[in-house]
Design an enzyme around this catalytic site. Structure first.
Site, PDB file in Angstrom:
ATOM      1  N   SER A 128       0.820  -1.220   0.000  1.00 62.53           N
ATOM      2  CA  SER A 128       0.000   0.000   0.000  1.00 62.53           C
ATOM      3  C   SER A 128       0.851   1.267   0.000  1.00 62.53           C
ATOM      4  CB  SER A 128      -0.870  -0.026   1.262  1.00 62.53           C
ATOM      5  OG  SER A 128      -1.415   1.241   1.507  1.00 62.53           O
ATOM      6  N   TYR A 153      -2.142  -0.156  10.219  1.00 69.94           N
ATOM      7  CA  TYR A 153      -2.332  -0.750   8.883  1.00 69.94           C
ATOM      8  C   TYR A 153      -1.063  -0.582   8.046  1.00 69.94           C
ATOM      9  CZ  TYR A 153      -3.817  -1.122   4.007  1.00 69.94           C
ATOM     10  OH  TYR A 153      -3.896  -1.456   2.668  1.00 69.94           O
TER      11      TYR A 153
HETATM   12  N1  LIG Z   1      -8.371  -0.481  -2.255  1.00 70.76           N
HETATM   13  C1  LIG Z   1      -7.276   0.254  -2.125  1.00 70.76           C
HETATM   14  O1  LIG Z   1      -7.260   1.455  -2.418  1.00 70.76           O
HETATM   15  C2  LIG Z   1      -6.005  -0.377  -1.637  1.00 70.76           C
HETATM   16  C3  LIG Z   1      -4.867   0.448  -1.511  1.00 70.76           C
HETATM   17  C4  LIG Z   1      -3.686  -0.117  -1.067  1.00 70.76           C
HETATM   18  C5  LIG Z   1      -3.627  -1.472  -0.772  1.00 70.76           C
HETATM   19  N2  LIG Z   1      -4.736  -2.239  -0.875  1.00 70.76           N
HETATM   20  C6  LIG Z   1      -4.632  -3.658  -0.532  1.00 70.76           C
HETATM   21  O2  LIG Z   1      -5.176  -4.417  -1.601  1.00 70.76           O
HETATM   22  C7  LIG Z   1      -5.802  -5.592  -1.081  1.00 70.76           C
HETATM   23  C8  LIG Z   1      -7.246  -5.662  -1.545  1.00 70.76           C
HETATM   24  O3  LIG Z   1      -7.904  -4.474  -1.087  1.00 70.76           O
HETATM   25  P1  LIG Z   1      -9.453  -4.229  -1.312  1.00 70.76           P
HETATM   26  O4  LIG Z   1      -9.668  -2.775  -1.349  1.00 70.76           O
HETATM   27  O5  LIG Z   1      -9.937  -5.104  -2.403  1.00 70.76           O
HETATM   28  O6  LIG Z   1     -10.019  -4.736   0.099  1.00 70.76           O
HETATM   29  P2  LIG Z   1     -11.233  -5.708   0.421  1.00 70.76           P
HETATM   30  O7  LIG Z   1     -11.444  -5.617   1.905  1.00 70.76           O
HETATM   31  O8  LIG Z   1     -12.374  -5.426  -0.473  1.00 70.76           O
HETATM   32  O9  LIG Z   1     -10.640  -7.133   0.052  1.00 70.76           O
HETATM   33  C9  LIG Z   1      -9.857  -7.903   0.952  1.00 70.76           C
HETATM   34  C10 LIG Z   1     -10.495  -9.272   1.058  1.00 70.76           C
HETATM   35  O10 LIG Z   1      -9.703 -10.045   1.954  1.00 70.76           O
HETATM   36  C11 LIG Z   1     -10.576 -10.833   2.729  1.00 70.76           C
HETATM   37  N3  LIG Z   1      -9.909 -11.222   3.964  1.00 70.76           N
HETATM   38  C12 LIG Z   1      -9.651 -10.436   5.045  1.00 70.76           C
HETATM   39  N4  LIG Z   1      -9.062 -11.156   6.009  1.00 70.76           N
HETATM   40  C13 LIG Z   1      -8.932 -12.423   5.512  1.00 70.76           C
HETATM   41  C14 LIG Z   1      -8.416 -13.635   6.054  1.00 70.76           C
HETATM   42  N5  LIG Z   1      -7.920 -13.691   7.303  1.00 70.76           N
HETATM   43  N6  LIG Z   1      -8.440 -14.745   5.286  1.00 70.76           N
HETATM   44  C15 LIG Z   1      -8.970 -14.705   4.031  1.00 70.76           C
HETATM   45  N7  LIG Z   1      -9.492 -13.584   3.480  1.00 70.76           N
HETATM   46  C16 LIG Z   1      -9.465 -12.462   4.212  1.00 70.76           C
HETATM   47  C17 LIG Z   1     -11.790  -9.948   2.966  1.00 70.76           C
HETATM   48  O11 LIG Z   1     -12.955 -10.680   3.315  1.00 70.76           O
HETATM   49  C18 LIG Z   1     -11.921  -9.222   1.641  1.00 70.76           C
HETATM   50  O12 LIG Z   1     -12.832  -9.871   0.783  1.00 70.76           O
HETATM   51  C19 LIG Z   1      -5.638  -5.524   0.435  1.00 70.76           C
HETATM   52  O13 LIG Z   1      -4.490  -6.246   0.784  1.00 70.76           O
HETATM   53  C20 LIG Z   1      -5.436  -4.047   0.691  1.00 70.76           C
HETATM   54  O14 LIG Z   1      -4.713  -3.832   1.891  1.00 70.76           O
HETATM   55  C21 LIG Z   1      -5.926  -1.720  -1.306  1.00 70.76           C
END
Ligand SMILES: NC(=O)c1ccc[n+]([C@@H]2O[C@H](COP(=O)([O-])OP(=O)(O)OC[C@H]3O[C@@H](n4cnc5c(N)ncnc54)[C@H](O)[C@@H]3O)[C@@H](O)[C@H]2O)c1
Length: 317
Positions: A128, A153
């Site tokens: 991130s 985070y």
């Molecule tokens: N959306 C953004 O802008 C953004 C920015 C930087 C990084 N990220 C990273 O990208 C990834 C996806 O982000 P997103 O926005 O799609 O988030 P999201 O919360 O929609 O997706 C993450 C998924 O992981 C699942 N999850 C959480 N804990 C879990 C566990 N213990 N075992 C199995 N599954 C689990 C959740 O149920 C969820 O469906 C994450 O790692 C997030 O930190 C996202």
């Protein structure tokens, strides 16, 4: 045809990546524990249409459940693992920091261990932009120091990057850690600003704006992120940290105004102080992604917001 494991497949980014991979003919085994950060029903809907494809297999599974991971990785051969599962959300991480480390660090550790035990050595890890903290030098480059994350985070994502490096060094894993910058578009997480602002304009409820509106974000449309992630999967060799952003920034106040223009509505804006853990600005230097991945984001913020809006309207009909 390749075979991939995606963790966090039912989330915002995971479900888009899933669709892109199965549509190009690859097979995907997806796992997700439907973490309670937002509704299970939303996540089930995210993967509903993909479940009709025979080249997608889904299992409700927690990445901290080593026995299940062991079985999945023993019974399948994956060309790469794309690790998106995480507790997301900066602000929420201040309320429950231990669970963020438990999932984002120890969960990543259990995945790396089971990959090592089953001789799977290619990983794409979702890191991130938050790891840059309140760095003042912009744009943020992968060579910049990221020793001062300002939320649990962000610290958990940096810690997981470090673990990834260790597995590359010790066991010759190929790993790309992709630093995503504020991703938006259809199915965006409900805790994120653009999702909340559209909701407020469409429902006529007030917006809470943290700070004076001069914080800036590098907002990246989901299609650009998926393009960059797939290029990363296809080219991953060695260990690299790579920014995936749009490389332009938008003021918070300007973002809210733009959403007002697109929806042709007005709302009341209540200002509150900046929240602890929130960074002042993000801005990606994407020259490394351009060079290594041929990455070149196509969707500017105005176009992306319009597409996001069209999606919301279509959902309503
Ligand atoms: N959306 C953004 O802008 C953004 C920015 C930087 C990084 N990220 C990273 O990208 C990834 C996806 O982000 P997103 O926005 O799609 O988030 P999201 O919360 O929609 O997706 C993450 C998924 O992981 C699942 N999850 C959480 N804990 C879990 C566990 N213990 N075992 C199995 N599954 C689990 C959740 O149920 C969820 O469906 C994450 O790692 C997030 O930190 C996202």
């Amino acid at each position: 045809m390749k075979n991939y494991l995606i963790t966090g497949v039912a989330g915002f980014i995971g479900s888009h990546l899933l669709e892109a991979l199965i549509k190009r003919g690859d097979s995907v085994f997806g796992i997700d524990n439907f973490d309670s950060f937002y509704s299970k029903a939303t996540k089930q809907k995210n993967i509903e249409s993909a479940l009709t494809y025979s080249n997608f297999t889904f299992l409700e599974c927690d990445i901290r459940d080593s026995d299940s991971l062991k079985a999945i990785l023993k019974e399948n051969r994956f060309d790469a693992v794309i690790h998106l599962a995480a507790k997301a959300g900066v602000r929420n991480s201040l309320k429950d920091p231990k669970s963020y480390f438990d999932v984002n660090v120890m969960g990543t550790m259990s995945l790396l261990e089971e990959m090592r035990n089953s001789n799977h050595t290619k990983l794409i890890f979702a890191s991130s932009s938050s790891v840059y903290g309140n760095n003042t030098k912009v744009p943020f480059s992968e060579a910049d120091s990221v020793d001062c994350p300002i939320s649990p985070y962000a610290a958990s994502k940096k810690s997981a990057e470090l673990l990834c490096y260790s597995y590359h060094h010790l066991y010759n894993f190929d790993i790309y850690a992709l630093r995503f910058f504020s991703v938006y578009g259809p199915r965006q997480r409900p805790d994120m600003g653009i999702h909340k602002f559209f909701d407020a304009f469409l429902n006529g409820t007030p917006i809470t704006m943290y700070g004076d509106g001069t914080s800036r974000r590098d907002y990246t449309f989901i299609d650009d992120i998926i393009y960059g992630t797939i290029e990363a999967i296809d080219s991953c060799r060695g260990y690299e940290v790579i920014n995936l952003g749009e490389s332009k920034t938008t003021l918070l106040k300007a973002l809210i105004d733009e959403i007002g223009t697109i929806t042709s509505k007005e709302v009341e804006i209540n200002s509150l102080p900046m929240q602890p853990g929130d960074v002042i600005q993000t801005n990606a230097d994407i020259s490394k992604a351009r060079k290594l991945l041929g990455y070149s984001p196509k969707i500017d913020i105005q176009t992306g917001l319009k597409r996001h809006f069209e999606y919301l309207i279509a959902q309503d009909q």
